[in-house]
Design an enzyme around this catalytic site. Sequence first.
Site, PDB file in Angstrom:
ATOM      1  N   GLY A  97      37.829  90.317 100.196  1.00 38.57           N
ATOM      2  CA  GLY A  97      35.530  90.240  99.345  1.00 38.57           C
ATOM      3  C   GLY A  97      36.281  89.178  98.355  1.00 38.57           C
ATOM      4  O   GLY A  97      35.034  89.784  97.541  1.00 38.57           O
ATOM      5  N   ASN A  99      35.701  86.318  98.348  1.00 38.71           N
ATOM      6  CA  ASN A  99      33.814  85.558  97.739  1.00 38.71           C
ATOM      7  C   ASN A  99      33.402  86.552  97.480  1.00 38.71           C
ATOM      8  O   ASN A  99      31.943  85.480  96.517  1.00 38.71           O
ATOM      9  CB  ASN A  99      33.358  84.613  99.376  1.00 38.71           C
ATOM     10  N   LYS A 176      32.291  90.898 111.906  1.00 40.57           N
ATOM     11  CA  LYS A 176      31.074  91.036 113.722  1.00 40.57           C
ATOM     12  C   LYS A 176      29.741  90.362 113.839  1.00 40.57           C
ATOM     13  O   LYS A 176      29.195  89.535 112.960  1.00 40.57           O
ATOM     14  CB  LYS A 176      30.459  92.888 113.155  1.00 40.57           C
ATOM     15  N   LEU A 177      29.322  90.361 114.947  1.00 42.03           N
ATOM     16  CA  LEU A 177      28.483  89.027 115.102  1.00 42.03           C
ATOM     17  C   LEU A 177      27.051  90.280 114.665  1.00 42.03           C
ATOM     18  O   LEU A 177      26.924  91.270 115.331  1.00 42.03           O
ATOM     19  CB  LEU A 177      28.447  89.428 116.665  1.00 42.03           C
ATOM     20  N   HIS A 194      32.668  79.524 106.556  1.00 40.51           N
ATOM     21  CA  HIS A 194      33.563  79.501 107.564  1.00 40.51           C
ATOM     22  C   HIS A 194      34.970  78.747 106.691  1.00 40.51           C
ATOM     23  O   HIS A 194      34.393  77.862 106.106  1.00 40.51           O
ATOM     24  CB  HIS A 194      33.231  78.585 109.199  1.00 40.51           C
ATOM     25  N   ASP A 235      29.297  80.682 114.729  1.00 41.79           N
ATOM     26  CA  ASP A 235      30.105  79.307 114.122  1.00 41.79           C
ATOM     27  C   ASP A 235      28.807  78.145 114.745  1.00 41.79           C
ATOM     28  O   ASP A 235      29.166  77.244 114.285  1.00 41.79           O
ATOM     29  CB  ASP A 235      31.155  78.909 113.790  1.00 41.79           C
ATOM     30  N   GLU A 264      36.585  77.765  98.412  1.00 43.07           N
ATOM     31  CA  GLU A 264      35.136  78.338  98.935  1.00 43.07           C
ATOM     32  C   GLU A 264      34.523  78.979  97.941  1.00 43.07           C
ATOM     33  O   GLU A 264      33.756  79.097  97.819  1.00 43.07           O
ATOM     34  CB  GLU A 264      36.084  79.754  99.626  1.00 43.07           C
TER      35      GLU A 264
END
Length: 300
Positions: A97, A99, A176-177, A194, A235, A264
């Site tokens: 984590g 970001n 996870k989606l 991403h 994405d 990022e």
Amino acid sequence: MESQQFSGLCPNSSWPSIPIGKKPFSIKFLPFSSYPSNQPKNLKIHSVAYNPINIAHKACYSSRNIVCCSRNITLETKEDGFEIRRKKLAVFVSGGGSNFRSIHEASLKGSIHGDIIVLVTNKTDCGGAEYARNNGIPVILFPKTKDESDGLSPSDLVTTLRRLEVDFILLAGYLKLIPVELIRAYRRSIFNIHPSLLPAFGGKGYYGMKVHKAVISSGARFSGPTIHFVDENYDTGRILAQRVVPVLANDTAEELAARVLGEEHQLYVEVVEAICEERLVWREDGVPLIRSKENLNDFT
């Protein structure tokens, strides 16, 4: 000749967590005779926020059906009494984590006009979850699995985030989606970062070090992070912001990953600043743009 006024709420919006103001926003324009003759006369305004605003500007113009004004919008506009409220943020992580930490630190310093009020993770022992607990941020487990019976179902997650009045969802290394229930409930309000220049090197299976190895093996000369809206697939949502870094001749995947990660941290903070300050607009063709903080006539 008096100025002309156009008013109305943003079209095609369905944000459940943001209350609709009692009055529509309005923006005053100079008479069309004051504009160059090639300016369009049918102006369309697309916005991502339901918050009512009322801003009178000395000079405005339209470019590709995006309304641009000459004066900056501040967080507190005394002359019309409008104030942008602090946004409530939910962050999703699966790992360390970094970001998430950058965004949280920026919020504490005051550069982000919002607060992280909850962390969602599929791994309660990950570094991001530990950081959240150490900083008094509630942690939610999602999704529910056989091994993790305390996890929430998609409908329970939506209910919980709505109850917390979450405005925006930020994915920061969440693997996870995202369920369709959440996407429909938070339309145009879920963002992901991403580690490649999408649409290249994106999709299912492209995450972490796998992305950087693929970039190097392809011979690509540039890479960098992408922030995009989240839809039902991996994405494929609309791209909001990117930052380019070089791929050096002798780069390893680890070296490239470190270079991209540094960008990022900066890029995600800048984007979250913009969405919390309501500087996000939509071009007529559906492309999202971010207004410059220094000059709303410019886009970053």
